[in-house]
Motif scaffolding. Structure first.
Motif, PDB file in Angstrom:
ATOM      1  N   LEU A   8      38.765  -2.993  38.423  1.00  0.00           N
ATOM      2  CA  LEU A   8      39.150  -4.400  38.341  1.00  0.00           C
ATOM      3  C   LEU A   8      40.306  -4.522  37.355  1.00  0.00           C
ATOM      4  O   LEU A   8      40.242  -3.971  36.253  1.00  0.00           O
ATOM      5  CB  LEU A   8      37.949  -5.218  37.859  1.00  0.00           C
ATOM      6  CG  LEU A   8      38.180  -6.703  37.613  1.00  0.00           C
ATOM      7  CD1 LEU A   8      38.485  -7.425  38.924  1.00  0.00           C
ATOM      8  CD2 LEU A   8      36.951  -7.330  36.951  1.00  0.00           C
ATOM      9  N   VAL A  17      51.953  -4.247  37.121  1.00  0.00           N
ATOM     10  CA  VAL A  17      51.582  -2.902  36.658  1.00  0.00           C
ATOM     11  C   VAL A  17      51.256  -2.014  37.862  1.00  0.00           C
ATOM     12  O   VAL A  17      51.662  -0.842  37.914  1.00  0.00           O
ATOM     13  CB  VAL A  17      50.388  -2.984  35.670  1.00  0.00           C
ATOM     14  CG1 VAL A  17      49.820  -1.602  35.377  1.00  0.00           C
ATOM     15  CG2 VAL A  17      50.827  -3.653  34.375  1.00  0.00           C
ATOM     16  N   ARG A  72      43.598   5.659  37.431  1.00  0.00           N
ATOM     17  CA  ARG A  72      43.439   4.660  36.358  1.00  0.00           C
ATOM     18  C   ARG A  72      44.302   5.020  35.162  1.00  0.00           C
ATOM     19  O   ARG A  72      44.922   4.151  34.537  1.00  0.00           O
ATOM     20  CB  ARG A  72      41.971   4.582  35.926  1.00  0.00           C
ATOM     21  CG  ARG A  72      41.079   3.895  36.908  1.00  0.00           C
ATOM     22  CD  ARG A  72      39.654   3.809  36.378  1.00  0.00           C
ATOM     23  NE  ARG A  72      38.758   3.318  37.406  1.00  0.00           N
ATOM     24  CZ  ARG A  72      37.640   3.929  37.774  1.00  0.00           C
ATOM     25  NH1 ARG A  72      37.281   5.062  37.212  1.00  0.00           N
ATOM     26  NH2 ARG A  72      36.876   3.404  38.713  1.00  0.00           N
ATOM     27  N   LYS A  73      44.371   6.307  34.833  1.00  0.00           N
ATOM     28  CA  LYS A  73      45.182   6.723  33.681  1.00  0.00           C
ATOM     29  C   LYS A  73      46.663   6.446  33.947  1.00  0.00           C
ATOM     30  O   LYS A  73      47.398   6.013  33.060  1.00  0.00           O
ATOM     31  CB  LYS A  73      44.946   8.215  33.396  1.00  0.00           C
ATOM     32  CG  LYS A  73      45.681   8.714  32.156  1.00  0.00           C
ATOM     33  CD  LYS A  73      45.191  10.073  31.719  1.00  0.00           C
ATOM     34  CE  LYS A  73      46.083  10.721  30.674  1.00  0.00           C
ATOM     35  NZ  LYS A  73      46.505   9.862  29.589  1.00  0.00           N
ATOM     36  N   ILE A  76      47.078   2.695  33.319  1.00  0.00           N
ATOM     37  CA  ILE A  76      46.953   2.231  31.927  1.00  0.00           C
ATOM     38  C   ILE A  76      48.062   2.819  31.060  1.00  0.00           C
ATOM     39  O   ILE A  76      48.590   2.154  30.169  1.00  0.00           O
ATOM     40  CB  ILE A  76      45.543   2.538  31.358  1.00  0.00           C
ATOM     41  CG1 ILE A  76      45.249   1.647  30.148  1.00  0.00           C
ATOM     42  CG2 ILE A  76      45.345   3.978  30.996  1.00  0.00           C
ATOM     43  CD1 ILE A  76      44.919   0.239  30.482  1.00  0.00           C
ATOM     44  N   ASP A  77      48.450   4.075  31.332  1.00  0.00           N
ATOM     45  CA  ASP A  77      49.551   4.685  30.566  1.00  0.00           C
ATOM     46  C   ASP A  77      50.875   3.984  30.851  1.00  0.00           C
ATOM     47  O   ASP A  77      51.779   3.983  30.019  1.00  0.00           O
ATOM     48  CB  ASP A  77      49.697   6.175  30.912  1.00  0.00           C
ATOM     49  CG  ASP A  77      48.625   7.014  30.244  1.00  0.00           C
ATOM     50  OD1 ASP A  77      47.878   6.459  29.421  1.00  0.00           O
ATOM     51  OD2 ASP A  77      48.536   8.216  30.546  1.00  0.00           O
ATOM     52  N   GLY A  78      50.998   3.418  32.039  1.00  0.00           N
ATOM     53  CA  GLY A  78      52.276   2.808  32.422  1.00  0.00           C
ATOM     54  C   GLY A  78      52.406   1.354  32.047  1.00  0.00           C
ATOM     55  O   GLY A  78      53.426   0.719  32.306  1.00  0.00           O
ATOM     56  N   LYS A  79      51.363   0.818  31.410  1.00  0.00           N
ATOM     57  CA  LYS A  79      51.425  -0.579  30.982  1.00  0.00           C
ATOM     58  C   LYS A  79      52.338  -0.679  29.769  1.00  0.00           C
ATOM     59  O   LYS A  79      52.218   0.107  28.826  1.00  0.00           O
ATOM     60  CB  LYS A  79      50.002  -1.037  30.632  1.00  0.00           C
ATOM     61  CG  LYS A  79      49.882  -2.493  30.318  1.00  0.00           C
ATOM     62  CD  LYS A  79      48.447  -2.848  30.013  1.00  0.00           C
ATOM     63  CE  LYS A  79      48.081  -2.530  28.583  1.00  0.00           C
ATOM     64  NZ  LYS A  79      46.903  -3.250  28.099  1.00  0.00           N
ATOM     65  N   ASP A  86      44.270  -5.664  31.738  1.00  0.00           N
ATOM     66  CA  ASP A  86      43.115  -4.849  31.349  1.00  0.00           C
ATOM     67  C   ASP A  86      42.542  -4.182  32.583  1.00  0.00           C
ATOM     68  O   ASP A  86      42.380  -4.827  33.626  1.00  0.00           O
ATOM     69  CB  ASP A  86      42.028  -5.726  30.714  1.00  0.00           C
ATOM     70  CG  ASP A  86      42.395  -6.114  29.293  1.00  0.00           C
ATOM     71  OD1 ASP A  86      43.120  -5.355  28.636  1.00  0.00           O
ATOM     72  OD2 ASP A  86      41.959  -7.200  28.855  1.00  0.00           O
ATOM     73  N   LEU A  87      42.252  -2.909  32.453  1.00  0.00           N
ATOM     74  CA  LEU A  87      41.603  -2.171  33.540  1.00  0.00           C
ATOM     75  C   LEU A  87      40.119  -2.046  33.214  1.00  0.00           C
ATOM     76  O   LEU A  87      39.775  -1.610  32.115  1.00  0.00           O
ATOM     77  CB  LEU A  87      42.191  -0.766  33.671  1.00  0.00           C
ATOM     78  CG  LEU A  87      43.277  -0.564  34.720  1.00  0.00           C
ATOM     79  CD1 LEU A  87      44.583  -1.095  34.169  1.00  0.00           C
ATOM     80  CD2 LEU A  87      43.408   0.889  35.072  1.00  0.00           C
ATOM     81  N   ILE A  88      39.303  -2.423  34.158  1.00  0.00           N
ATOM     82  CA  ILE A  88      37.856  -2.378  33.946  1.00  0.00           C
ATOM     83  C   ILE A  88      37.224  -1.564  35.071  1.00  0.00           C
ATOM     84  O   ILE A  88      37.478  -1.830  36.256  1.00  0.00           O
ATOM     85  CB  ILE A  88      37.292  -3.812  33.914  1.00  0.00           C
ATOM     86  CG1 ILE A  88      37.819  -4.491  32.642  1.00  0.00           C
ATOM     87  CG2 ILE A  88      35.784  -3.827  33.959  1.00  0.00           C
ATOM     88  CD1 ILE A  88      37.661  -5.962  32.617  1.00  0.00           C
ATOM     89  N   ILE A  89      36.463  -0.565  34.688  1.00  0.00           N
ATOM     90  CA  ILE A  89      35.819   0.284  35.695  1.00  0.00           C
ATOM     91  C   ILE A  89      34.647  -0.481  36.300  1.00  0.00           C
ATOM     92  O   ILE A  89      33.785  -0.985  35.573  1.00  0.00           O
ATOM     93  CB  ILE A  89      35.346   1.614  35.076  1.00  0.00           C
ATOM     94  CG1 ILE A  89      36.554   2.377  34.498  1.00  0.00           C
ATOM     95  CG2 ILE A  89      34.616   2.472  36.103  1.00  0.00           C
ATOM     96  CD1 ILE A  89      36.181   3.590  33.663  1.00  0.00           C
TER      97      ILE A  89
END
Lengths: 291, 128
Positions: A8, A17, A72-73, A76-79, A86-89
């Motif tokens: 999410l 993103v 996911r990485k 998040i690394d590219g933000k 926010d990335l939520i599993i």
């Protein structure tokens, strides 16, 4: 029930993103609509495949289970430092059931929901679940996403509607017949080799692999293509030689009741012949194109 | 409640990145162009150099002149009296870069050479 990586994304910049790293333009995709996307490396080769749904001003990303953490990485690394995302599993929160049927309406009728019009990739929100119809070269499926804590109740409804849960082997057979690819079938290949050129947006500007995809569009020649094999003999995944000496790479296969399906990468010339002799048996071949 | 209102969601994923003390290199032309762009706002504004996903090779450079950010995650480097900020999350990717300025009618402007990059896009704005 399908094993997937469910993520999410929330925050005003979430769509940007994701858009920067996928090959498919999603920034102007409408709400309540699903979009299939490819993640590629800088050589243009597929590293992951996903589906994106905009729901309640948030974004739900379904991607392959095997590449979930890496994808996911990447996100998040590219933000950027000043982006709100926010990335939520959600692997333990949301489940996915894929229905394969000639009559999807029956399940809605069983739930007391009549008059629901299914349309390709249109997200239909029904209470706590969403339903999305997807089309593949071999047919349509209906994906239902719902909270995992409601899964048992939903499975009971399916049983009363005379749907039955498939074993892993049966699902593999059915999904090959419908031509639903897994990452095993497409990873490391170029989108045009997988019949997924429609998942490339040539008008969206730079993304990883864009230079290679642009050259393929203007000057590329597809030598090998992903195709569906249909036959009667059982076969295993692996690399083979056709009777004419051409290479064949079978990535998935399954047999049931004297029918065998396989997804394979073959030379275009061999696919155009319609039939191939593989491992001593005749197989019907059809190239796959995903819209 | 909706599909997104149930149980089982994780806390936001946090990226674990290596933080290094950033060193930046600027050519004389780049410093001159930077001063021109700061337009006398050196006391209130800073240059932020950052990286984000995108571009043909995986990451894109970004350069912005903004009011001094309140975010505590920045490293401050003084370049000839101008404050240049690099966020800790970008420190390992941007450490040691050489910032140059090229005056051409096409493709001119600030250019970055990055010793940490394995590859770069022809346009010079993307690296990986």
């Amino acid at each position: 029930m399908r094993s997937q990586s469910v993520t999410l994304l929330q925050g005003n910049d979430s769509i940007n993103v994701i858009d920067r790293v996928v090959s498919t333009r999603i920034v102007d995709s409408p709400d309540s609509h699903g979009v299939d996307v490819l993640f590629c490396d800088y050589n243009g080769r597929i590293t992951d495949i996903g589906s994106i749904y905009k729901i309640q001003e948030k974004i739900l990303l379904l991607s392959s289970e095997v590449m979930g953490d890496k994808t996911r990485k990447t996100l998040i690394d590219g933000k950027s430092w000043n982006e709100h995302c926010d990335l939520i599993i959600a692997d333990e929160a949301i489940g996915r059931v894929t229905l394969v049927s000639d009559d999807f309406q029956s399940i809605f009728t069983r739930m007391g929901l009549d008059g629901i019009e299914l349309e390709r990739n249109r997200v239909i929100e029904i209470d706590d679940m969403i339903a999305v119809k997807s089309e593949f070269p071999g047919g349509s499926v209906l994906d239902i996403l719902l909270p995992l804590n409601q899964m048992d109740d939903f499975m009971s409804i399916l049983e009363t509607a005379e749907y039955s849960e498939m074993s892993d082997d049966r699902w593999n057979f059915v999904r090959l017949g419908v031509c639903i690819p897994t990452l095993t079938d497409i990873s490391g290949n170029l989108p045009n080799e997988c019949g997924m050129i429609n998942l490339i947006s040539n008008d969206k500007g730079c993304y990883p692999g864009q230079e290679v995809h642009a050259r393929l569009e203007s000057r590329g020649r597809t030598v090998k293509r992903l195709c569906l094999l249909t036959g009667e003999a059982a076969i295993s995944p692996g690399k083979y030689r056709l009777s004419n000496g051409s290479p064949a790479h079978i990535t998935s296969c399954e047999s049931s009741d004297s029918v065998s399906y396989g997804i394979a990468k073959l030379r275009v010339n061999d696919i155009e012949s319609g039939y191939v002799n593989l491992d001593g048996a005749i197989w019907k071949v059809e190239s796959l194109t995903y819209l | 409640m909706g599909i997104l209102g149930g149980e089982g969601f994780s806390l936001p994923v946090v990226s674990e990145t290596e933080v290094v003390d950033v060193k930046l290199n600027f050519t004389d032309k780049a410093i001159s162009a930077l001063k021109q762009n700061m337009n006398g706002d050196e006391n209130t504004h800073v240059l932020v150099i950052s990286a984000q996903s995108g571009g043909c090779s995986g990451y894109l450079y970004d350069m912005k002149i903004i009011k001094k950010p309140e975010d505590v995650g920045f490293q401050q480097i003084s370049i000839d009296g101008i404050n240049v900020f690099v966020h800790n999350k970008d420190s390992s990717m941007l450490n040691g870069i050489l910032v140059d300025f090229k005056e051409t009618l096409m493709g001119g402007g600030f250019q970055i050479e990055n010793p940490n990059a394995d590859r770069a896009c022809g346009c010079g704005q993307s690296f990986g």
